[in-house]
Design a protein around this motif. Structure first.
Motif, mmCIF file in Angstrom:
data_model
loop_
_atom_site.group_PDB
_atom_site.id
_atom_site.type_symbol
_atom_site.label_atom_id
_atom_site.label_comp_id
_atom_site.label_asym_id
_atom_site.label_seq_id
_atom_site.Cartn_x
_atom_site.Cartn_y
_atom_site.Cartn_z
ATOM 1 N N TRP A 33 0.843 -1.191 0.000
ATOM 2 C CA TRP A 33 0.000 0.000 0.000
ATOM 3 C C TRP A 33 0.878 1.239 0.000
ATOM 4 O O TRP A 33 0.628 2.199 -0.716
ATOM 5 N N GLN A 34 1.940 1.193 0.819
ATOM 6 C CA GLN A 34 2.925 2.259 0.793
ATOM 7 C C GLN A 34 4.229 1.742 1.380
ATOM 8 O O GLN A 34 4.229 0.871 2.243
ATOM 9 N N HIS A 35 5.332 2.258 0.873
ATOM 10 C CA HIS A 35 6.657 1.951 1.396
ATOM 11 C C HIS A 35 7.236 3.220 2.014
ATOM 12 O O HIS A 35 6.754 4.324 1.756
ATOM 13 N N MET A 36 8.271 3.058 2.825
ATOM 14 C CA MET A 36 8.946 4.190 3.438
ATOM 15 C C MET A 36 10.452 4.035 3.283
ATOM 16 O O MET A 36 10.967 2.915 3.286
ATOM 17 N N ILE A 37 11.160 5.134 3.138
ATOM 18 C CA ILE A 37 12.618 5.121 3.158
ATOM 19 C C ILE A 37 13.105 6.122 4.199
ATOM 20 O O ILE A 37 12.471 7.158 4.433
ATOM 21 N N ASP A 38 14.201 5.782 4.827
ATOM 22 C CA ASP A 38 14.783 6.659 5.844
ATOM 23 C C ASP A 38 16.180 6.145 6.162
ATOM 24 O O ASP A 38 16.633 5.144 5.595
ATOM 25 N N ARG A 64 32.133 14.568 14.098
ATOM 26 C CA ARG A 64 32.549 15.045 15.410
ATOM 27 C C ARG A 64 32.454 13.964 16.471
ATOM 28 O O ARG A 64 33.173 13.981 17.467
ATOM 29 N N GLY A 65 31.556 13.006 16.245
ATOM 30 C CA GLY A 65 31.400 11.920 17.212
ATOM 31 C C GLY A 65 32.324 10.750 16.968
ATOM 32 O O GLY A 65 32.225 9.731 17.652
ATOM 33 N N GLY A 66 33.231 10.881 15.994
ATOM 34 C CA GLY A 66 34.136 9.784 15.677
ATOM 35 C C GLY A 66 33.684 9.062 14.422
ATOM 36 O O GLY A 66 33.006 9.631 13.563
ATOM 37 N N PHE A 67 34.042 7.788 14.320
ATOM 38 C CA PHE A 67 33.658 6.997 13.158
ATOM 39 C C PHE A 67 32.196 6.583 13.265
ATOM 40 O O PHE A 67 31.745 6.096 14.310
ATOM 41 N N THR A 68 31.461 6.769 12.187
ATOM 42 C CA THR A 68 30.055 6.381 12.141
ATOM 43 C C THR A 68 29.732 5.752 10.798
ATOM 44 O O THR A 68 30.425 5.957 9.807
ATOM 45 N N SER A 69 28.646 4.981 10.798
ATOM 46 C CA SER A 69 28.079 4.440 9.562
ATOM 47 C C SER A 69 26.623 4.848 9.513
ATOM 48 O O SER A 69 26.021 5.165 10.543
ATOM 49 N N LYS A 70 26.059 4.857 8.325
ATOM 50 C CA LYS A 70 24.645 5.203 8.177
ATOM 51 C C LYS A 70 23.926 4.049 7.491
ATOM 52 O O LYS A 70 24.357 3.568 6.447
ATOM 53 N N ILE A 71 22.830 3.609 8.120
ATOM 54 C CA ILE A 71 21.980 2.580 7.541
ATOM 55 C C ILE A 71 20.832 3.266 6.809
ATOM 56 O O ILE A 71 20.036 3.979 7.422
ATOM 57 N N HIS A 72 20.763 3.074 5.505
ATOM 58 C CA HIS A 72 19.635 3.548 4.704
ATOM 59 C C HIS A 72 18.724 2.347 4.501
ATOM 60 O O HIS A 72 19.199 1.254 4.156
ATOM 61 N N ALA A 73 17.426 2.518 4.708
ATOM 62 C CA ALA A 73 16.523 1.374 4.637
ATOM 63 C C ALA A 73 15.239 1.710 3.897
ATOM 64 O O ALA A 73 14.827 2.871 3.809
ATOM 65 N N ARG A 74 14.620 0.665 3.407
ATOM 66 C CA ARG A 74 13.285 0.747 2.819
ATOM 67 C C ARG A 74 12.440 -0.322 3.480
ATOM 68 O O ARG A 74 12.890 -1.467 3.661
#
Length: 202
Positions: A33-38, A64-74
């Protein structure tokens, strides 16, 4: 079999964990019916860096907080993960749109996303594929677009999905040096969401 290579890592390299999630998604319970991404940013443990090829090649970014990763999801309309993209923590959400839209899943009736995904090109791409964009306009946009705010409230499904994922210690903080290992754990966690849906089917 290579000596010293644990089954988890061997199966990760063979794509088993990717296939596990995709198989569950393909079984036909996806709510289109609908999907979301964030996206969500996670901090990396100090011992996670040091992989061959350098940290940046393994989807780490420095802030600034050091090493980070970002998870992109659907996710689908029930907040069940359909797939992930992993980048450095400093990478714009917009950079992952193409990969998220190319996931092998049916087109939804609508796509929900926050104003960080607002662009004419993305809106046009959605409309071309028969998908209604439910995306608030960026502040200062010269030609603000109408938003179905009643429908937009459902975007909390993907926020709750991220919250559930972060209940798992190995995802809340990244301990894995390689993007492959971390993505594999994400797929296992996502499969757990889906298995619960099949168990509850009557």
């Amino acid at each position: 079999m290579e000596l010293g290579l644990c089954p988890f890592r061997r199966w990760a390299e063979q794509g088993v964990w990717d296939a596990l999630l995709q198989t569950l998604v393909d079984l036909g319970l996806t709510d289109n019916w609908q999907h979301m991404i964030d996206s969500t940013v996670i901090r990396a443990h100090s011992q996670a860096t040091g992989a061959k090829g350098g940290a940046y090649s393994e989807a780490f970014g420095r802030s600034r907080g050091g090493f980070t990763s970002k998870i992109h999801a659907r996710c689908d309309n029930q907040g069940r993960p359909l797939g992930f993209v992993l980048t450095g923590g400093q990478v714009s959400d917009y950079k992952a749109i193409d990969a998220l839209m190319k996931l092998p899943v049916p087109n939804p009736k609508a796509m929900l996303a926050d104003r960080g995904y607002d662009s004419d090109s993305f809106r046009q791409e959605l409309l071309v594929h028969g998908i209604l964009p439910v995306i608030p306009s960026r502040k200062g946009r010269s030609a603000p677009q109408k938003t179905d705010w009643r429908r937009y409230r459902d975007r909390n499904h993907i926020e709750r999905m991220f919250n559930r994922l972060k209940q798992m210690r190995r995802i809340a903080t990244r301990y894995d040096k390689t993007a492959l290992s971390f993505m594999s754990f994400l797929n296992i966690a996502a499969a757990k969401f889906w298995i619960g849906s099949f168990v509850n089917v009557t």
